[in-house]
Structures are given as C-alpha cells and as structure tokens.
Design an enzyme around this catalytic site. Structure first.
Site, PDB file in Angstrom:
ATOM      1  N   CYS A 123       0.716  -1.005   0.054  1.00  0.00           N
ATOM      2  CA  CYS A 123      -0.109   0.088   0.082  1.00  0.00           C
ATOM      3  C   CYS A 123       0.838   1.087  -0.008  1.00  0.00           C
ATOM      4  CB  CYS A 123      -0.767   0.096   1.280  1.00  0.00           C
ATOM      5  SG  CYS A 123      -2.000   1.614   1.146  1.00  0.00           S
ATOM      6  N   CYS A 127       0.149   4.544   6.408  1.00  0.00           N
ATOM      7  CA  CYS A 127      -0.264   4.583   7.676  1.00  0.00           C
ATOM      8  C   CYS A 127       0.452   3.945   8.615  1.00  0.00           C
ATOM      9  CB  CYS A 127      -1.630   4.021   7.920  1.00  0.00           C
ATOM     10  SG  CYS A 127      -2.877   4.706   6.667  1.00  0.00           S
ATOM     11  N   CYS A 130       0.099   0.265  10.456  1.00  0.00           N
ATOM     12  CA  CYS A 130      -0.505  -0.783   9.460  1.00  0.00           C
ATOM     13  C   CYS A 130       0.864  -1.352   8.939  1.00  0.00           C
ATOM     14  CB  CYS A 130      -1.167  -0.068   8.488  1.00  0.00           C
ATOM     15  SG  CYS A 130      -1.874  -1.450   7.173  1.00  0.00           S
ATOM     16  N   CYS A 344      -4.627  -6.414   8.632  1.00  0.00           N
ATOM     17  CA  CYS A 344      -4.226  -6.477   7.422  1.00  0.00           C
ATOM     18  C   CYS A 344      -2.695  -6.376   7.173  1.00  0.00           C
ATOM     19  CB  CYS A 344      -5.018  -5.422   6.610  1.00  0.00           C
ATOM     20  SG  CYS A 344      -4.169  -3.671   6.882  1.00  0.00           S
TER      21      CYS A 344
HETATM   22  N1  SAH Z   1      -6.790   0.986   2.957  1.00  0.00           N
HETATM   23  C1  SAH Z   1      -8.080   0.788   3.480  1.00  0.00           C
HETATM   24  C2  SAH Z   1      -8.566  -0.732   3.557  1.00  0.00           C
HETATM   25  C3  SAH Z   1      -7.667  -1.704   4.151  1.00  0.00           C
HETATM   26  S1  SAH Z   1      -7.084  -1.365   5.761  1.00  0.00           S
HETATM   27  C4  SAH Z   1      -8.491   1.577   4.717  1.00  0.00           C
HETATM   28  O1  SAH Z   1      -7.295   1.990   5.368  1.00  0.00           O
HETATM   29  O2  SAH Z   1      -9.357   1.760   5.157  1.00  0.00           O
HETATM   30  C5  SAH Z   1      -8.546  -2.073   6.738  1.00  0.00           C
HETATM   31  C6  SAH Z   1      -8.558  -1.712   8.032  1.00  0.00           C
HETATM   32  O3  SAH Z   1      -7.781  -2.250   8.877  1.00  0.00           O
HETATM   33  C7  SAH Z   1      -8.503  -0.298   8.272  1.00  0.00           C
HETATM   34  O4  SAH Z   1      -9.501   0.316   8.970  1.00  0.00           O
HETATM   35  C8  SAH Z   1      -7.111  -0.232   8.916  1.00  0.00           C
HETATM   36  O5  SAH Z   1      -6.951   0.990   9.600  1.00  0.00           O
HETATM   37  C9  SAH Z   1      -7.021  -1.638   9.759  1.00  0.00           C
HETATM   38  N2  SAH Z   1      -5.764  -1.855  10.356  1.00  0.00           N
HETATM   39  C10 SAH Z   1      -4.423  -1.791   9.719  1.00  0.00           C
HETATM   40  N3  SAH Z   1      -3.488  -1.897  10.780  1.00  0.00           N
HETATM   41  C11 SAH Z   1      -4.125  -2.368  11.870  1.00  0.00           C
HETATM   42  C12 SAH Z   1      -3.809  -2.902  13.290  1.00  0.00           C
HETATM   43  N4  SAH Z   1      -2.397  -3.098  13.240  1.00  0.00           N
HETATM   44  N5  SAH Z   1      -4.841  -3.125  13.837  1.00  0.00           N
HETATM   45  C13 SAH Z   1      -6.183  -3.053  13.607  1.00  0.00           C
HETATM   46  N6  SAH Z   1      -6.461  -2.605  12.583  1.00  0.00           N
HETATM   47  C14 SAH Z   1      -5.774  -2.232  11.601  1.00  0.00           C
HETATM   48 FE1  SF4 Z   2      -2.936   1.439   3.460  1.00  0.00          FE
HETATM   49 FE2  SF4 Z   2      -3.024   0.222   5.826  1.00  0.00          FE
HETATM   50 FE3  SF4 Z   2      -3.383   2.816   5.628  1.00  0.00          FE
HETATM   51 FE4  SF4 Z   2      -5.218   1.174   4.861  1.00  0.00          FE
HETATM   52  S1  SF4 Z   2      -4.469   1.231   6.842  1.00  0.00           S
HETATM   53  S2  SF4 Z   2      -4.472   2.979   3.658  1.00  0.00           S
HETATM   54  S3  SF4 Z   2      -4.027  -0.363   3.794  1.00  0.00           S
HETATM   55  S4  SF4 Z   2      -1.296   1.658   5.114  1.00  0.00           S
END
Ligand code: SAH
Ligand code: SF4
Length: 359
Positions: A123, A127, A130, A344
């Site tokens: 991605c 973030c 993530c 994810c």
């Molecule tokens: N990119 C999109 C969809 C994929 S992420 C988005 O950000 O919405 C899907 C979800 O998983 C998002 O709400 C994201 O913030 C969450 N997520 C990512 N890393 C995580 C973590 N370590 N613990 C809990 N949720 C997480």
């Molecule tokens: Fe990308 Fe993870 Fe942010 Fe969703 S939460 S936009 S998958 S970096």
C-alpha cells in the site's frame, strides 16, 4: 507469469466477453456458457468446458489468460478466523481473511461468513500503524485477482461466503476501476451473486474518490478509516490526512451519504495514548451524529516492529461509553484472529521476512 499479450478472461464483464467472442465470430450465447463454467461450475481450464467445441476451447486458450491463485499457507482452523496466503502468477504474495459467524458488522447477520480481501500488493499510503504499508507499494491487483480470492477461499474452506469487505491489503479507492469491476462480478447473477448490501469498501479517506463512488449505482456500503478526530492526531498516524484534511473528508462523506441515502461506518482503531482520549471520543461523536454514521471501534492489533499498543480494556469501554452517551451507534470489536496476526498485511509481512531471513 501472466502472459501480457493475452486478455485476462476473469477480468471481463459479461458484455465485454460477449464483444470479444463476437469478434471471434462466435454466437452471443457462448458468453453465458463460458461465464457458467467460470463462476457457477468454477472449472480451471478451457479444456474442461465440455459443451464448447474442441476447436473453440483451443482457440480460447490461445487468446485468453486463465490464471488461478496458488495457496501458499492457511492459518487457523474451522470455526475460527482463517488466514489465506496466496501467490499470484507473477510471484507476488497476497492475503485474504475468512471470518466465520462474525457479529453483525457492516449489515451482515451473525451467522454469515465474511471474507476480507485485498486490492493491492502492499500500500502506498503508509499509515504508521499498518503492516500493509510497511514495505511500500508494489502494484494494483487486477479485477480477476480480486474476485479470485473469494473463489479460492470458498474452494479451500468449502464454505459459502455471504459478506465481502475490502479491508485487506491496499487502498481500494486507489485502484477504483478494477475494484468496481470486481464488485460488478461479485454482485452479478452470472458472477458470484452476492448482494450489494453485503459488500463493504473501506477507505483511508481519498475524498475525491469517495465522491466518485457516490455516483455508482450499486448500493454497496462504505467504511471510512478515521482513526483520529483532529487533524493533529490524524496527521501523526495517517499521511493521507495532509492531502485531505478531516473537514474535506467529512464533506465528501456528507455528499456520499446524501447521494446514496446510506449510513456509512467510521472505522476507528484504538491506539494507547494516541487517539483514545475522552476529547477524541467527543469529537468523533459529533462527526458520527452529523452523518448518522455508525462507529466500529477496533482495539489495535500489535505489529512487530511498530511502537503502538492497544489501550486497556477500561479505556476501550470508556471510549465506547462516551460515543453511546452521545447517541452514536457504536460497537467495540472483540478481535477474532488476534492470535494469528489477522490484521491486514501481517501474514504477508511475516512470510516475506521469514523468506528474507532464510535466503
Ligand atoms: N486501505 C483501506 C482498507 C484496508 S485497511 C483503509 O485503510 O481503510 C483495513 C482496516 O484495517 C483499516 O481500518 C485499517 O486501519 C485497519 N488496520 C490496519 N492495521 C491495523 C492494526 N494493526 N490493528 C487493527 N486494525 C488495523
Ligand atoms: Fe494502506 Fe494500511 Fe493505511 Fe489502509 S490502513 S491505507 S492498507 S497503509
């Protein structure tokens, strides 16, 4: 490796396949026959489409690419959250998560099986919390690679999937064309036949694309990953917020909700000491009321190598209570699959790290 000169048959919509076949001089009913083999009977080669003339099957194999996902790894067992790691035709790794009997999230009933699918390899949005963003962005998934996750998981698990959430690796709205086409195939009666209201797209907040999505006719659901109720907090953990600030994002959400006459969901990961204060909860309540949105609180899932942690149980419940006191429909996710790295991007990251360390 996918043959770039060939047309990817599983990325085509019904009318597109009809058009390709027309150019081959084939009658229009062939498209129905072939879609039946692809999505109802789910064969894995043209050779198996036994009601087509042998010569046509050979011609189709030359013209069209017909790839499948290769299963690398399945974690978890029946009745728990299961994670599937797949290898794509070009060697990239991809993951999907099957959540059985999930609570009534995203409009689904509690006896329904939900699949969480990916839309990109990696991605680009980075973030800070993530795993998917940690190793950067490789490429968009093709339409067929998005749909095939559902087909492969149904095949591997012998389960019928009723709900689809686009919450795996990647940002769906950054791959909007392929995602929309995949949604059409997932929804179509000739495709997987899953109702639009059982399909949820999650975005980190690409405001212009949210407005574009609002113009689509299908009544799919939208979840917005907010994770912070002020620009200050959101800037710290989500770089996208520097491009589309909270107010810009919220007005795109206003537009979406009004246009679709739909309640959207705010996703909010609770991270200790970052976004879990009473003040953040009050501001979040205000946004949720403005949009009549639901809020889905998710205790942070630990990611190896990242400094964040989840708040105490008490703090989580207090945050939830504040939302409820303001009349917001909010749930606190009691994470399933926490123990198998179900957030994810985590399984892929672990596998890649293991591959690097054994290389
Ligand atoms: N990119 C999109 C969809 C994929 S992420 C988005 O950000 O919405 C899907 C979800 O998983 C998002 O709400 C994201 O913030 C969450 N997520 C990512 N890393 C995580 C973590 N370590 N613990 C809990 N949720 C997480
Ligand atoms: Fe990308 Fe993870 Fe942010 Fe969703 S939460 S936009 S998958 S970096």
């Amino acid at each position: 490796m996918a043959d770039a000169a060939k047309i990817d048959i599983k990325s085509l919509l019904f009318n597109q396949l009809q058009e390709e076949l027309r150019q081959q001089g084939e009658p229009s009913y062939r498209a129905g026959q072939i879609m039946g083999w692809l999505y109802a009977k789910r064969v894995e080669s043209f050779e198996k489409m036994t009601d087509l003339p042998r010569e046509l099957r050979r011609r189709l194999a030359k013209l069209f690419a017909f790839d499948r996902l290769e299963v690398v790894h399945v974690l978890g067992s029946r009745d728990t959250t299961r994670k599937f790691l797949f290898r794509l035709a070009d060697g990239n790794l991809l993951e999907s998560v099957l959540i059985p009997a999930s609570p009534a999230l995203y409009g689904g009933k509690s006896d329904r099986r939900t699949i969480c699918i990916s839309t990109q390899v990696g991605c680009a949005y980075g973030c800070k919390f993530c795993a998917s963003g940690l190793e950067g962005f490789s490429r968009n998934l093709r339409t067929s690679e998005i749909v095939d996750q559902i087909i492969a998981v149904e095949r591997e698990s012998s389960d019928k999937i009723d709900n689809v959430v686009f919450m795996g690796m990647g940002e769906p709205l950054a791959n909007l064309q392929n995602v929309m086409r995949a949604i059409q195939i997932i929804n179509a009666p000739w495709g997987l036949g899953i109702g639009a209201r059982h399909i949820t797209v999650s975005t980190s907040g690409l405001a212009p694309q949210i407005k574009k999505l609002a113009e689509e006719s299908l009544q799919i659901r939208l979840a917005v990953s907010l994770h912070g109720a002020t620009d200050e907090v959101r800037n710290q953990i989500m770089p996208i917020n520097r491009r589309y600030k909270i107010e810009t994002l919220l007005s795109a959400c206003d537009y979406y909700a009004a246009r679709k006459k739909q309640r959207l969901t705010f996703e909010y990961i609770l991270i200790a000491g970052v976004n879990d204060s009473d003040e953040q909860a009050r501001l979040l309540s205000r946004y949720a009321c403005r949009l009549s949105a639901k809020v889905n609180l998710i205790p942070y899932n630990l990611v190896e190598g990242l400094p964040w942690s989840r708040p105490s149980r008490n703090r989580q419940e207090k945050f939830l209570l504040i939302l409820r006191q303001h009349g917001v429909g909010a749930t606190l996710r009691r994470e399933k699959g926490h123990d198998i790295n179900a957030a994810c991007g985590q399984l892929r990251l672990q596998t890649e790290r293991a591959l690097v360390s054994t290389a």
